[in-house]
Scaffold this active site. Sequence first.
Site, mmCIF file in Angstrom:
data_model
loop_
_atom_site.group_PDB
_atom_site.id
_atom_site.type_symbol
_atom_site.label_atom_id
_atom_site.label_comp_id
_atom_site.label_asym_id
_atom_site.label_seq_id
_atom_site.Cartn_x
_atom_site.Cartn_y
_atom_site.Cartn_z
ATOM 1 N N HIS A 1 0.842 -1.207 0.000
ATOM 2 C CA HIS A 1 0.000 0.000 0.000
ATOM 3 C C HIS A 1 0.875 1.254 0.000
ATOM 4 C CE1 HIS A 1 -3.615 2.380 1.461
ATOM 5 N NE2 HIS A 1 -2.617 3.179 1.844
ATOM 6 N N GLU A 2 1.885 1.267 0.888
ATOM 7 C CA GLU A 2 2.720 2.469 1.026
ATOM 8 C C GLU A 2 3.572 2.727 -0.208
ATOM 9 O OE1 GLU A 2 0.887 2.924 4.594
ATOM 10 O OE2 GLU A 2 1.828 4.299 3.208
ATOM 11 N N HIS B 1 1.625 4.218 -2.996
ATOM 12 C CA HIS B 1 1.447 5.678 -2.896
ATOM 13 C C HIS B 1 2.562 6.394 -3.673
ATOM 14 C CE1 HIS B 1 -2.005 6.377 -0.406
ATOM 15 N NE2 HIS B 1 -1.507 5.783 0.677
ATOM 16 N N GLU C 1 -6.167 6.358 -2.414
ATOM 17 C CA GLU C 1 -6.208 5.327 -1.367
ATOM 18 C C GLU C 1 -6.596 3.965 -1.918
ATOM 19 O OE1 GLU C 1 -5.700 4.571 1.970
ATOM 20 O OE2 GLU C 1 -4.280 6.177 1.466
ATOM 21 N N HIS D 1 -9.982 7.816 3.495
ATOM 22 C CA HIS D 1 -9.937 6.427 3.971
ATOM 23 C C HIS D 1 -11.328 5.856 4.194
ATOM 24 C CE1 HIS D 1 -5.835 7.852 5.039
ATOM 25 N NE2 HIS D 1 -5.505 6.624 4.701
ATOM 26 N N ASP E 1 -10.015 13.960 7.478
ATOM 27 C CA ASP E 1 -9.251 12.973 6.704
ATOM 28 C C ASP E 1 -9.209 13.329 5.218
ATOM 29 O OD1 ASP E 1 -7.708 10.645 6.223
ATOM 30 O OD2 ASP E 1 -9.517 9.441 5.846
ATOM 31 N N TYR F 1 -4.477 14.185 -3.052
ATOM 32 C CA TYR F 1 -4.878 13.456 -1.851
ATOM 33 C C TYR F 1 -5.982 14.182 -1.081
ATOM 34 C CZ TYR F 1 -3.970 9.815 1.681
ATOM 35 O OH TYR F 1 -4.056 8.726 2.517
HETATM 36 C C1 LIG Z 1 -2.350 2.927 9.149
HETATM 37 C C2 LIG Z 1 -2.504 4.195 8.349
HETATM 38 C C3 LIG Z 1 -2.933 5.377 8.960
HETATM 39 C C4 LIG Z 1 -3.069 6.545 8.193
HETATM 40 C C5 LIG Z 1 -2.792 6.548 6.817
HETATM 41 C C6 LIG Z 1 -2.381 5.367 6.188
HETATM 42 C C7 LIG Z 1 -2.123 5.336 4.688
HETATM 43 O O1 LIG Z 1 -1.030 4.867 4.261
HETATM 44 O O2 LIG Z 1 -3.012 5.812 3.941
HETATM 45 C C8 LIG Z 1 -2.212 4.201 6.975
HETATM 46 O O3 LIG Z 1 -1.718 3.052 6.397
HETATM 47 C C9 LIG Z 1 -2.597 2.251 5.704
HETATM 48 O O4 LIG Z 1 -3.719 2.552 5.441
HETATM 49 C C10 LIG Z 1 -1.989 0.913 5.382
HETATM 50 C C11 LIG Z 1 -2.713 -0.019 4.514
HETATM 51 C C12 LIG Z 1 -2.658 -0.254 6.022
HETATM 52 ZN ZN LIG Z 2 -2.788 5.112 2.110
#
Ligand SMILES: Cc1cccc(C(=O)O)c1OC(=O)C1CC1
Ligand SMILES: [Zn+2]
Length: 304
Positions: A145-146, A149, A169, A229, A224, A160
Site C-alpha cells: 500500500h505504502e 502511494h 487510497e 480512507h 481525513d 490526496y
Molecule cells: C495505518 C494508516 C494510517 C493513516 C494513513 C495510512 C495510509 O497509508 O493511507 C495508513 O496506512 C494504511 O492505510 C496501510 C494499509 C494499512
Molecule cells: Zn494510504
Amino acid sequence: SYNAVTEGTGVGVLGDTKKLNTYYSSGTYYLYDTTKAMTGVIETRTAKNLSSLPGSYSVDPDDNFNATNQRADVDAHYYAGVVYDYYKNTFNRNSFDNKGATITSTVHYGRNYNNAFWNGSQMVYGDGDGTTFTSLSGSLDVVGHEITHAVTERTAGLEYQGQSGALNESISDTFAMFMDQKNFLIGEDVYTPKIAGDALRSLSNPTQYGQPENMSGYVNTTSDNGGVHTNSGIPNKAAYNTIQSIGYDAAQKIYYRALTVYLSPKSNFSAARAAMLASAADLYGTGSTQYNGVASAWTKVGVN
Ligand SMILES: Cc1cccc(C(=O)O)c1OC(=O)C1CC1
Ligand SMILES: [Zn+2]
Ligand SMILES: [Ca+2]
C-alpha cells in the site's frame, strides 16, 4: 576488512524466519540490498523511536537479524524487496519512479505510533501501540500500500483529497490485493494483534469496517482530507467486483495501464471508470469479457 554482498536471515514481526539480502562492510552487516536491477538499492533504517528521518542503518554483527527489536526492520526490508519484484516482474517497472530509485524504509518511528506513511521520499513505519497495531511493516499489504502511494505520486499524481484522494487510497489498497492474493482484507496481519479475524479494511465487504460500498453512501466530510480512507470503499468494491469478474491478471494489467496512461491529478470516480474502460479496450477490445466485466463492476457501485 572488505565489502561484500551477503545473504542473512531474520525473524519477522509474526515470528517467521526469512532470508534477507544484506551487505557486509568493515565487520558489520547492513539491511542494504544491492541485488535488484536498479540504480539505487533497497535500504532499511531505524529511527530508534525518535522522529528524525531517515535514521541510522539497521545493522547486525552476525547477519542473523533475530532480536525482538529487529523484527520490524526485517519485515520492512523483506517486503520492500517483494514489492520491488512485483512491479518489476509484472509490469517491468523499475522501482516507484521507473528509474531504479532507492527504496528507503525507516522503522521504529515515534513512540507507539499507529501509522505508516510515504512522506514523498521514503516509507515510514510506527511500532503501533500493541493494541490497535503491532509493527506496521509486518504485513505485505501494508508495505505494498505504502510503496504504491509512491508509484501513484510519480504517475497519475492523484491529489490526496476528496474523490481523487479516495481513488489514490483505493489504488494503494487494490495493488496491495494484487500482491497479496490470500484474501481481500487490508492490514489483518498487524491490526489489533489481540483480536483475531479482523482487519483495517475489506475490499469485498467495505461496510464491515464502516466504509460505503456504493456512491449513494458517499460521505461528505472535511476530516481525513475529505474522507479519503472512508470513501475509498466505493472504488475498492469496484476493484473487488472487477477481480471477481475477470480475475487478478487481467485486472492488474487494466489497473496499471489506467494508473500510468489515463488517470490524472483531479480524476474522480467517474473518470476512474472511464480510465479502466479505456484500458480494457486497449488491452482486450471494447465488448470483450474484460471490458464488460469492468463496466458492470463500476455500475454495481453506482459509478457511471
Ligand atoms: C495505518 C494508516 C494510517 C493513516 C494513513 C495510512 C495510509 O497509508 O493511507 C495508513 O496506512 C494504511 O492505510 C496501510 C494499509 C494499512
Ligand atoms: Zn494510504
Ligand atoms: Ca487483528
